[in-house]
Each structure stands twice: as C-alpha cells, then as structure tokens.
Motif scaffolding. Structure first.
Motif, PDB file in Angstrom:
ATOM      1  N   UNK A 111     -54.289 -32.170  43.111  1.00 38.77           N
ATOM      2  CA  UNK A 111     -52.897 -32.420  42.550  1.00 38.77           C
ATOM      3  C   UNK A 111     -52.544 -31.454  41.507  1.00 38.77           C
ATOM      4  N   UNK A 112     -53.296 -31.255  40.335  1.00 43.62           N
ATOM      5  CA  UNK A 112     -53.029 -30.494  39.416  1.00 43.62           C
ATOM      6  C   UNK A 112     -53.044 -28.941  39.793  1.00 43.62           C
ATOM      7  N   UNK A 113     -54.144 -28.684  40.684  1.00 43.45           N
ATOM      8  CA  UNK A 113     -54.152 -27.282  41.048  1.00 43.45           C
ATOM      9  C   UNK A 113     -53.108 -26.965  42.010  1.00 43.45           C
ATOM     10  N   UNK A 114     -52.368 -28.053  42.811  1.00 44.35           N
ATOM     11  CA  UNK A 114     -51.500 -27.617  43.567  1.00 44.35           C
ATOM     12  C   UNK A 114     -50.175 -27.667  42.715  1.00 44.35           C
ATOM     13  N   UNK A 115     -49.975 -28.140  41.603  1.00 44.95           N
ATOM     14  CA  UNK A 115     -48.857 -28.198  40.565  1.00 44.95           C
ATOM     15  C   UNK A 115     -49.075 -26.839  39.775  1.00 44.95           C
ATOM     16  N   UNK A 116     -50.422 -26.367  39.432  1.00 50.92           N
ATOM     17  CA  UNK A 116     -50.475 -25.105  38.865  1.00 50.92           C
ATOM     18  C   UNK A 116     -50.018 -23.959  39.786  1.00 50.92           C
ATOM     19  N   UNK A 117     -50.428 -23.918  40.938  1.00 46.24           N
ATOM     20  CA  UNK A 117     -49.957 -23.031  42.013  1.00 46.24           C
ATOM     21  C   UNK A 117     -48.510 -23.000  42.065  1.00 46.24           C
ATOM     22  N   UNK A 118     -47.828 -24.221  42.249  1.00 45.24           N
ATOM     23  CA  UNK A 118     -46.516 -24.222  42.139  1.00 45.24           C
ATOM     24  C   UNK A 118     -45.814 -23.810  41.053  1.00 45.24           C
ATOM     25  N   UNK A 119     -46.348 -23.854  39.893  1.00 44.81           N
ATOM     26  CA  UNK A 119     -45.812 -23.292  38.586  1.00 44.81           C
ATOM     27  C   UNK A 119     -45.665 -21.817  38.893  1.00 44.81           C
ATOM     28  N   UNK A 120     -47.024 -21.228  39.021  1.00 46.40           N
ATOM     29  CA  UNK A 120     -46.865 -19.906  39.168  1.00 46.40           C
ATOM     30  C   UNK A 120     -45.838 -19.262  40.231  1.00 46.40           C
ATOM     31  N   UNK A 121     -45.610 -19.913  41.237  1.00 44.30           N
ATOM     32  CA  UNK A 121     -44.630 -19.372  42.440  1.00 44.30           C
ATOM     33  C   UNK A 121     -43.293 -19.530  41.989  1.00 44.30           C
ATOM     34  N   UNK A 122     -42.942 -20.483  41.227  1.00 43.21           N
ATOM     35  CA  UNK A 122     -41.759 -20.919  40.592  1.00 43.21           C
ATOM     36  C   UNK A 122     -41.386 -19.775  39.402  1.00 43.21           C
ATOM     37  N   UNK A 123     -42.364 -19.332  38.697  1.00 43.38           N
ATOM     38  CA  UNK A 123     -42.334 -18.144  37.811  1.00 43.38           C
ATOM     39  C   UNK A 123     -41.955 -16.995  38.483  1.00 43.38           C
ATOM     40  N   UNK A 124     -42.507 -16.763  39.651  1.00 45.22           N
ATOM     41  CA  UNK A 124     -42.184 -15.509  40.546  1.00 45.22           C
ATOM     42  C   UNK A 124     -41.083 -15.741  41.452  1.00 45.22           C
ATOM     43  N   UNK A 125     -40.544 -16.740  41.554  1.00 47.12           N
ATOM     44  CA  UNK A 125     -39.505 -16.884  42.362  1.00 47.12           C
ATOM     45  C   UNK A 125     -39.865 -16.731  43.717  1.00 47.12           C
ATOM     46  N   UNK A 126     -40.934 -17.230  44.206  1.00 45.70           N
ATOM     47  CA  UNK A 126     -41.288 -17.362  45.571  1.00 45.70           C
ATOM     48  C   UNK A 126     -41.631 -18.635  46.296  1.00 45.70           C
ATOM     49  N   UNK A 127     -41.316 -18.761  47.482  1.00 44.81           N
ATOM     50  CA  UNK A 127     -42.000 -19.956  48.013  1.00 44.81           C
ATOM     51  C   UNK A 127     -43.359 -19.852  48.475  1.00 44.81           C
ATOM     52  N   UNK A 175     -47.933  -9.825  44.234  1.00 46.65           N
ATOM     53  CA  UNK A 175     -46.699 -10.718  44.021  1.00 46.65           C
ATOM     54  C   UNK A 175     -46.398 -10.563  42.628  1.00 46.65           C
ATOM     55  N   UNK A 176     -47.512 -10.313  41.715  1.00 47.80           N
ATOM     56  CA  UNK A 176     -47.121  -9.857  40.362  1.00 47.80           C
ATOM     57  C   UNK A 176     -46.400  -8.936  40.355  1.00 47.80           C
ATOM     58  N   UNK A 177     -46.907  -7.813  40.926  1.00 54.93           N
ATOM     59  CA  UNK A 177     -46.212  -6.446  40.717  1.00 54.93           C
ATOM     60  C   UNK A 177     -44.826  -6.444  41.398  1.00 54.93           C
ATOM     61  N   UNK A 178     -44.579  -7.063  42.821  1.00 52.04           N
ATOM     62  CA  UNK A 178     -43.314  -7.180  43.040  1.00 52.04           C
ATOM     63  C   UNK A 178     -42.497  -7.966  42.117  1.00 52.04           C
ATOM     64  N   UNK A 179     -42.956  -9.028  41.601  1.00 56.15           N
ATOM     65  CA  UNK A 179     -41.751  -9.904  41.233  1.00 56.15           C
ATOM     66  C   UNK A 179     -41.552  -9.883  39.485  1.00 56.15           C
ATOM     67  N   UNK A 180     -42.734  -9.232  39.028  1.00 58.13           N
ATOM     68  CA  UNK A 180     -42.530  -9.069  37.452  1.00 58.13           C
ATOM     69  C   UNK A 180     -43.103  -8.052  37.095  1.00 58.13           C
ATOM     70  N   UNK A 181     -43.318  -6.971  38.046  1.00 60.77           N
ATOM     71  CA  UNK A 181     -43.544  -5.466  37.483  1.00 60.77           C
ATOM     72  C   UNK A 181     -45.056  -5.424  36.833  1.00 60.77           C
ATOM     73  N   UNK A 182     -46.044  -6.443  36.970  1.00 59.19           N
ATOM     74  CA  UNK A 182     -47.189  -6.462  36.383  1.00 59.19           C
ATOM     75  C   UNK A 182     -48.315  -5.772  37.190  1.00 59.19           C
ATOM     76  N   UNK A 183     -48.803  -4.698  37.049  1.00 61.95           N
ATOM     77  CA  UNK A 183     -49.658  -4.158  37.602  1.00 61.95           C
ATOM     78  C   UNK A 183     -51.238  -4.438  37.169  1.00 61.95           C
ATOM     79  N   UNK A 184     -51.697  -5.679  37.632  1.00 64.82           N
ATOM     80  CA  UNK A 184     -52.998  -5.962  37.548  1.00 64.82           C
ATOM     81  C   UNK A 184     -54.136  -5.185  38.389  1.00 64.82           C
ATOM     82  N   UNK A 185     -55.037  -4.430  37.650  1.00 66.08           N
ATOM     83  CA  UNK A 185     -55.610  -3.328  38.697  1.00 66.08           C
ATOM     84  C   UNK A 185     -56.552  -4.125  39.927  1.00 66.08           C
TER      85      UNK A 185
END
Length: 388
Positions: free
Chosen positions: A335-351, A167-177
C-alpha cells in the motif's frame, strides 16, 4: 410632499412647494395642468439636486439645476425644449404596458434517479489478459532456469528506468542520464544474485558514481537536480529489485519469489475487490482518491490468509503464524509503495508511467507495490527460516 397642494397626483421628478420651493418652468397645479398634458409627460427618476455653475442662484433665490434632471418644460414625445438643445428626443412609451405572459410549457414527467454503477476505471479484460501472460512468463522462467528469471528482472528494471527518466524529462525537464542507469541497474541485479547483499551495495555505489561522471559531459546548469534524480532512480528501481534476486539464491528460492509475488498480487486484488464493493472512507484523498480504508482492510485480510497458506505449504520450515505476519507486512508495504508511486505521478501530472501494458499502464505501474515489498519479504524470510 403634500398631495393636497396639487390639483393632480404629483409627477415624479418635480419638487413641490414643501420640498424646495417653486421651480421655474414647472407645470402648475390645478386645472391648468390638464390630463392630456399629463399623459404626455414622462416622469423622471428622483436624483440629487446638482447646482449649475457651482450652485449659483437666480434672482428669486431658487436653485438652478443643470443637465436633464429638471427642465423648463416637461418632456414630450416629439420634441424637447430645455437648457440643452442638443439632447435627443425621447421615444413614446405606451402607457400601462403589461408584459406578455409566457406561453405555458407542458409539464415534464420526473424521471426516477438511476443509481450509478461503479467502474473499474480500466479495461478489465485487457488487464486480466496481460496479467495472465506476465504470470506465465514469470513462472516458466522462475522454475526452469534461475538465470533466465534474473534476466527477466534485469529487463523489467531497464524498461522501468526508461519510463521513469522519460517522464521526468517530459514533465519536469529533469535529464537523469539513462545510459549509466540502465547499465548499472542491470549489473546491480546480476551482482546481487551472484555476490549477495555485498555485491548489490557495491553495484549501487558504482552506478551512482557513473551517474555523477556521465552528467559532467553536459552543461553545468541543472547538474544537481539531474544527478539527484539519477541517484534516486538507481535506488528506487534496480536496487530494490535486487532483493528479488537475493531471494532467488536460496535453495527454495523459486518458492520464496513465488510467495513474494503471490502475496503482493493478492494484497492488491483484495484491496481492489473490497474497496470497489464496500469502499466509502478515503484512505489518502490528496494522493490517491480511489483508495479507501475498507480496501486496505481487504488487502490485509487477503494477504494474511495467503501468507499463512504460503508459509505453511511452500516455504521450507515455515509456519502459518509466520505467514500471518508476512502477509500483514506485505499489505502495509504494498500500500505504501502504491501511494508513493501515486505521489510521483501526481507531482508529474500524469495518470500512468507508460502505455506498454494494456489495461495496466507501464512497467512502473506494475512495479510500484512490488519494489518496496521485496526487501520486506526478503528480510522476514531470512529472520524466520534463514537465508537458505
């Protein structure tokens, strides 16, 4: 304009004596200006006086107007004579034309507003089926052979890393090895189970170093963001998952892991059930619009009740009041973990992070609340009943 100075009502667009003086070619007042001639005259809108040739005046001192504002003779239906011979004739306009009334429309009966039913937003049947299947695999591996369950954790870590890096590479062009992350992540879980906390930290450091070296084989452009994302992924997924393996090392390790899983699932279920039925006040609308404060209260209540039961009946030397504290901490961390994951997905623009699990999304969509909860439960159990 004084109406009494004209034999007939004044025509719009012609200046009268009281306004500007006589205008050459204007229709005279009185009987000479007959009704038939007036009906064939099209009134022009009143506009500002624009002088022609810089405002020069004729011998009588009257201002000469330019353009189609005032003409020598009134406009007629069939011809036009004035200062501009190239002007097009005007079409006849019917006098006293009235618009046709709209046809009456039959009145539509008003339908009573139907209350909208709340939707879960996912395929609930598929979600329950997949959840039950995962539960059977986890329970079977957990209480049969501990090493098998460690393998289940490692597989979940590798799949989660694959979803995150993709998802990082698809949405942000970040190529984490991915290769050093997958190898180092699996080794991190095994090292935590075999060597404890010290082994987990050493494996984490070596994985971060492997990410830095692996990325050096490619172009330097984007190196910093790629290795930063790689180190973040190594900490976020495998390192936090290592605390589940650390819980498993205790004598009652399977029951500790089961308590951790039950409290997290119960917290999520309580938040969903109460929030879906009674939720009105948004908890974090910018991050996750579906979460409500009422749902958070449901998560706390359900998790504390389950924590008291688990600590009292499943954990050696555990007490119910300790379970209340563990349940409260689990509700907060989940709850914080769920919100953190939601923050990542919103930044990536995915559901969802993936589509591997029908009704759930991907593996990372199920690990979002488990990963940050694992170190919290491990630490509280060590404080309350020891490392075992």
């Amino acid at each position: 304009m004084n109406d009494s100075s004209w034999g007939a009502p004044p025509q719009v667009g012609y200046w009268g004596p009281s306004d500007q003086g006589p205008v050459q070619g204007a229709a005279p007042a009185g009987p000479a200006y007959d009704a038939h001639h007036a009906q064939r005259t099209r009134p022009m809108p009143l506009v500002p006086d624009v002088p022609e040739h810089g405002g020069d005046q004729d011998d009588q001192g009257a201002a000469r107007l330019s353009g189609p504002l005032v003409r020598d003779e009134p406009f007629r239906d069939d011809t036009y004579r004035g200062e501009n011979p190239s002007a097009q004739p005007y079409a006849a306009v019917p006098q006293n034309a009235e618009p046709m009334p709209d046809a009456p429309q039959p009145a539509q009966p008003r339908q009573p507003a139907q209350p909208q039913k709340k939707s879960a937003g996912r395929d609930l049947g598929a979600a329950i089926g997949v959840g039950v299947g995962l539960g059977v695999v986890i329970i079977a591996s957990l209480f049969v052979v501990k090493a098998v369950f460690v393998g289940v954790i490692a597989v979940a870590v590798v799949v989660g890393l694959w979803e995150l890096t993709t998802r990082l590479e698809e949405r942000k062009g970040i190529k984490a090895p991915l290769v050093p992350l997958a190898v180092g992540g699996a080794a991190m879980v095994v090292a935590g189970y075999a060597r404890g906390v010290e082994g987990a930290w050493i494996a984490m450091a070596l994985t971060a170093l492997a990410v830095l070296v692996w990325r050096m084989t490619e172009r330097p452009e984007g190196y910093l963001k790629d290795v930063t994302a790689g180190v973040f992924a190594a900490f976020y997924v495998p390192f936090l998952a290592t605390f589940v393996a650390l819980m498993l090392t205790a004598d009652d390790g399977p029951w500790r892991v089961l308590t951790f899983l039950l409290l997290t699932v119960v917290s999520d279920t309580g938040a969903y059930a109460v929030g879906w039925r009674f939720g009105k006040t948004k908890l974090a609308p910018r991050i996750s619009p579906g979460k409500t404060r009422e749902g958070l209260l449901g998560a706390v209540a359900f998790s504390m009740a389950a924590g008291a039961l688990c600590m009292q009946f499943l954990i050696d030397d555990g007490a119910w009041w300790q379970g209340l504290l563990v349940g409260l901490a689990v509700a907060a961390s989940a709850t914080l973990g769920d919100l953190g994951e939601s923050m990542i997905k919103r930044d990536l623009g995915i559901k969802d992070m993936g589509t591997l699990l029908p009704g759930h999304g991907g593996i990372m969509d199920r690990l979002d609340s488990l990963l940050p909860t694992a170190p919290v439960v491990w630490l509280l159990l060590v404080i309350f009943v020891g490392s075992g």
